[in-house]
Motif scaffolding. Structure first.
Motif: not given
Ligand code: DLL
Length: 436
Positions: A211-231
């Motif tokens: 659960f992330f937030g408190a600052e702007p982040w892009t869809e591309t960043m989301r994909k990267e985080i999801e892949e890196k953590f597998g979440i």
């Protein structure tokens, strides 16, 4: 996909039921601020508005806006609508200008806040079986305490680790079996890098949700985080002036952030003229709190840019969805006459293979013209190969041309050069006021 609700009756209410609730609550809150907050009484009187004039949701636009500066000028407690003896908690946001904005919560506000963060956490997949690591900073910032109470309300097991000491964050995930991580997206990346440096693959841990937030982040960043953590990573938005996290959050379909409309009325305005825009048009988000006791706010201008979607979501929720916030109107840079948001730069950078999700935007003045430099870290292999460097630069230039319409100065840096953040990342340095 498994859909869970915390308060199905309200999260899936028919629109006319919701609107009836909103108007009843709006009338009450308008009376309350008129009677208890001299700031509002004076403003309403100046505009010739009496609480009785608010009969319909359409009358909302007759009411004056509240801006951040009003909170600063009311430092610390002058906007409170209740005596301090009823206030059980204070939070504040420091901002960049010096005077913090101070907000308070009554006992009832804290109970409401817990319900609202419980709702967004449940919407993003959290259950009583989860072990939640809260890696937002505990303190005056609303992120950690807000999510903490919501996760407990659901019955999840909470680890209030706070931010920082990144190696310990990782050993805690491993030893305590953390299943959900809560922090800023930029801190999640730092946790990932530190884990990798120590030979730990975050995909192999027990983590399932972020659960992330408190600052702007892009869809591309989301994909990267999801892949890196597998979440599964969901976005959460809020601001301390309004309540903190819990104002809105994504469900597992990740297609807009559901706003708790039974407690807040969102409007979208043209930030230049103040005119209210139609649903679907992008502009500045304005929020009226309907039930907050300690510090109710009427038509608070958030400066955040988004748009609203009233269609029912696949998850069954009827609550309006706001588009992921791309930035604040005051974050917008105007370079060579072109409007540029830091998130557009992030999208361009992360679309190119070989870049790392660490960047810094430097705005300056060269003579009379504004200049834009983008510094980005790149993979180690790129730094050591002239050929790879050349290809990366060509790709970056093409991406910038496509997204911004011009090419900024690009500086590529080896990994681990830029300062890391444990909370909200600083992405822009504006030197114009010194060199202008
Ligand atoms: O950042 C509250 C929060 C904590 C939200 C934890 C979500 C999770 P403030 O410190 O008062 O409160 O900062 C509010 O941060 O006006 C936005 O500009 C920005 N912001 C917050 N969430 C998002 C988001 C908390 N998901 C300011 N996307 C807001 C983009 C966000 N910007």
């Amino acid at each position: 996909m498994k859909v869970k609700y915390f308060n199905k009756k309200l999260e899936c209410a028919e629109r006319n039921t919701l609107e009836k609730l909103q108007i009843d609550r709006l009338k009450l809150i308008i009376h309350r601020v008129y009677e208890n907050v001299p700031f509002y009484r004076k403003k309403f009187k100046q505009l010739g508005i009496k609480p009785e004039d608010i009969k319909d949701l359409k009358d909302l636009k007759k009411l004056p806006f509240t801006v951040k500066d009003d909170l600063r000028k009311s430092f610390p407690y002058k906007l409170f609508a209740t005596p301090l003896k009823n206030v059980v908690r204070i939070h504040a946001s420091s901002g960049t200008t010096g005077i913090p904005t101070v907000v308070g919560y009554t006992k009832k506000d804290i109970t409401l806040w817990s319900e609202l963060t419980a709702r967004v956490l449940k919407a993003g997949g959290l259950s009583c079986n989860d072990i939640v690591q809260i890696s937002f900073g505990y303190g005056l910032f609303t992120g950690a305490f807000g999510m903490h109470y919501g996760a407990e309300r659901i019955g999840a097991t909470v680890i209030p680790i706070s931010t920082g000491n990144t190696l310990r964050q990782i050993s805690t995930i491993q030893n305590f079996g953390t299943t959900a991580l809560i922090c800023t997206p930029s801190y999640a990346l730092q946790i990932y890098d530190t884990a990798k440096e120590h030979g730990i693959d975050p995909r192999e841990t027990s983590l399932k949700l972020g659960f992330f937030g408190a600052e702007p982040w892009t869809e591309t960043m989301r994909k990267e985080i999801e892949e890196k953590f597998g979440i599964l990573a969901t976005d959460n938005y809020g601001l301390s002036e309004i309540i903190g996290p819990g104002f809105s959050g994504e469900c597992v379909y990740k297609n807009g952030l559901h706003i708790a409309e039974d407690h807040f009325i969102p409007e979208i305005i043209n930030p230049e003229t103040g005119e209210v825009l139609e649903p679907g048009q992008r502009g500045e988000l304005v929020i009226t709190t309907l039930t907050k006791e300690a510090i109710p706010l009427i038509r608070y201008r958030t400066r955040d840019l988004t748009k609203l979607n009233y269609e029912k979501c696949e998850c069954g929720r009827t609550l309006v969805r706001m588009e992921k916030v791309k930035g604040r109107s005051d974050d917008m840079l105007i370079i060579k006459g072109v409007n540029v948001f830091p998130t557009q730069i992030e999208t361009a950078l992360l679309s190119v293979k070989g870049t790392l999700p660490y960047y810094l935007i430097i705005v300056d003045k060269k003579g009379r013209l504004d200049s834009l430099e983008v510094q980005t870290e790149v993979e180690r292999e790129v730094i050591f190969s002239e050929e790879a460097k050349k290809t990366l630069l060509i790709n970056l230039k093409n991406e910038f041309l496509k997204i911004l319409g011009f090419v900024p100065d690009i500086t590529i840096l080896p990994p681990n050069t830029l300062k890391r953040s444990e909370g909200k990342a600083v992405r822009v340095i504006d030197k114009r006021q010194f060199n202008g």
